[in-house]
Scaffold this motif. Sequence first.
Motif, PDB file in Angstrom:
ATOM      1  N   SER A  14      38.510  43.269 -19.194  1.00  0.00           N
ATOM      2  CA  SER A  14      37.934  42.463 -20.473  1.00  0.00           C
ATOM      3  C   SER A  14      37.682  41.196 -20.716  1.00  0.00           C
ATOM      4  O   SER A  14      36.919  40.435 -21.136  1.00  0.00           O
ATOM      5  N   ARG A  15      38.788  40.445 -20.738  1.00  0.00           N
ATOM      6  CA  ARG A  15      38.952  39.460 -20.177  1.00  0.00           C
ATOM      7  C   ARG A  15      38.193  38.195 -20.011  1.00  0.00           C
ATOM      8  O   ARG A  15      37.835  36.827 -19.882  1.00  0.00           O
ATOM      9  N   PHE A  16      37.828  38.757 -18.817  1.00  0.00           N
ATOM     10  CA  PHE A  16      37.609  37.869 -17.831  1.00  0.00           C
ATOM     11  C   PHE A  16      35.681  38.562 -18.014  1.00  0.00           C
ATOM     12  O   PHE A  16      34.235  38.096 -17.264  1.00  0.00           O
ATOM     13  N   LEU A  17      35.343  39.128 -18.839  1.00  0.00           N
ATOM     14  CA  LEU A  17      33.730  39.889 -19.029  1.00  0.00           C
ATOM     15  C   LEU A  17      33.159  38.411 -18.811  1.00  0.00           C
ATOM     16  O   LEU A  17      33.130  37.521 -19.606  1.00  0.00           O
ATOM     17  N   ASP A 254      49.290  32.514 -14.458  1.00  0.00           N
ATOM     18  CA  ASP A 254      48.954  34.322 -15.106  1.00  0.00           C
ATOM     19  C   ASP A 254      47.558  33.845 -15.650  1.00  0.00           C
ATOM     20  O   ASP A 254      46.793  33.734 -15.934  1.00  0.00           O
ATOM     21  N   CYS A 255      46.835  34.520 -14.254  1.00  0.00           N
ATOM     22  CA  CYS A 255      45.554  34.170 -13.933  1.00  0.00           C
ATOM     23  C   CYS A 255      44.999  35.596 -14.194  1.00  0.00           C
ATOM     24  O   CYS A 255      43.736  36.351 -14.130  1.00  0.00           O
ATOM     25  N   GLY A 256      45.849  36.768 -15.727  1.00  0.00           N
ATOM     26  CA  GLY A 256      44.444  37.407 -16.349  1.00  0.00           C
ATOM     27  C   GLY A 256      44.636  36.776 -17.566  1.00  0.00           C
ATOM     28  O   GLY A 256      43.773  37.544 -18.301  1.00  0.00           O
ATOM     29  N   THR A 257      44.494  35.326 -17.921  1.00  0.00           N
ATOM     30  CA  THR A 257      44.211  34.114 -18.497  1.00  0.00           C
ATOM     31  C   THR A 257      43.041  33.665 -17.979  1.00  0.00           C
ATOM     32  O   THR A 257      43.425  32.859 -16.669  1.00  0.00           O
ATOM     33  N   LYS A 258      41.997  33.358 -18.467  1.00  0.00           N
ATOM     34  CA  LYS A 258      40.967  31.878 -17.818  1.00  0.00           C
ATOM     35  C   LYS A 258      41.785  30.361 -17.695  1.00  0.00           C
ATOM     36  O   LYS A 258      41.860  29.812 -16.839  1.00  0.00           O
ATOM     37  N   VAL A 259      42.638  29.793 -18.371  1.00  0.00           N
ATOM     38  CA  VAL A 259      43.418  29.114 -18.931  1.00  0.00           C
ATOM     39  C   VAL A 259      44.231  28.717 -17.146  1.00  0.00           C
ATOM     40  O   VAL A 259      44.585  28.150 -16.445  1.00  0.00           O
ATOM     41  N   GLY A 260      44.775  30.425 -17.160  1.00  0.00           N
ATOM     42  CA  GLY A 260      46.178  30.578 -15.857  1.00  0.00           C
ATOM     43  C   GLY A 260      45.184  30.147 -14.935  1.00  0.00           C
ATOM     44  O   GLY A 260      46.263  30.093 -13.923  1.00  0.00           O
ATOM     45  N   TRP A 261      44.266  31.027 -14.674  1.00  0.00           N
ATOM     46  CA  TRP A 261      43.158  31.761 -13.179  1.00  0.00           C
ATOM     47  C   TRP A 261      42.955  29.582 -12.765  1.00  0.00           C
ATOM     48  O   TRP A 261      42.843  29.442 -11.728  1.00  0.00           O
ATOM     49  N   LEU A 262      42.367  28.905 -13.892  1.00  0.00           N
ATOM     50  CA  LEU A 262      42.224  27.425 -13.861  1.00  0.00           C
ATOM     51  C   LEU A 262      43.431  26.935 -13.597  1.00  0.00           C
ATOM     52  O   LEU A 262      42.714  26.400 -12.308  1.00  0.00           O
TER      53      LEU A 262
END
Length: 292
Positions: A14-17, A254-262
């Motif tokens: 849901s964090r990436f909806l 932590d690619c479960g968060t937008k910052v980590g994914w970036l």
Amino acid sequence: MIKTAVFPVAGLGSRFLPATKAIPKEMLVVVDKPLIQYAVEEAKAAGIEKFIFITSQGKEAIEDHFDSHSGLESILQARGKTDDLTKIRSIRIPEGQALFIRQHEPLGLGHAVWCARHYIQEDAFALLLADDLIQATTPCLKQMVQAYSEEDGNMAAVIDVPKNEVNRYGVLNILTQFGLKVCAKAVVEKPDAATAPSSTAIIGRYILRTSIFEPLGFKKQGAGGEIQLTDGLQTMLGANVPLTGFRFNGDRYDCGTKVGWLQANLALAAADPELRPYLESVMTTLKVPLAG
Ligand code: G1P
């Protein structure tokens, strides 16, 4: 011998909806590969031969990703695109080595792991959470498999996190440390910063004894009302099965968060010889100034 790996991929993302409305969050791309592919490649590099995915509705793209795709393969073949062909063929998990199990309800990580209980013959198995992307010279799980011995009981990769982030993790109460290994006397899921026993937090790589299925089978609700893997580890500690934290060499995103994914995208682009030369100009020519 660790030959089986479990990949819980049933989460909603849901964090990436809205990105994850119609595609699984594990299929989010970092540079040029979906997150789940990084985790599967890491497992393959560690000698894993059986891949168990705990899925839910809407996750079919994951199964397709590791299958063959005869239509695409014959087109690439006809066009002489041999590099692309090799690339997509190398993704496949060999027939009979992948298993997809449905978790009917999102009851927690401990419950997802428990869903694999009938399909692991060995005494220990690996667990990888694809949200955690780890960049390392020797892949993280391989380091763990090399370091693991039965006396370690359950093993989890750990990092030190800022105190204000401990409430996102399973956190160790440390008894002793020796080299890269940390011997835990207790573990607690998502503690408050004020009461956390340390800042040493578990990230998404584990080697677990199959006896973990017993406490997980009690289906006790823990933090957030979910059946927590951490509580299973704590119960086993109480029965004198050690829990060893492993300080791996490498960088975890932590690619479960937008910052980590970036961060993961930038770090992997910087490590990619094709993209690296462009990275600096991409950042300096951003139309939206970063300062201010
Ligand atoms: C899960 C575990 C937690 C662990 C974390 C690592 O939490 O419950 O103990 O520290 O993964 O990423 P989640 O991220 O699913 O909330």
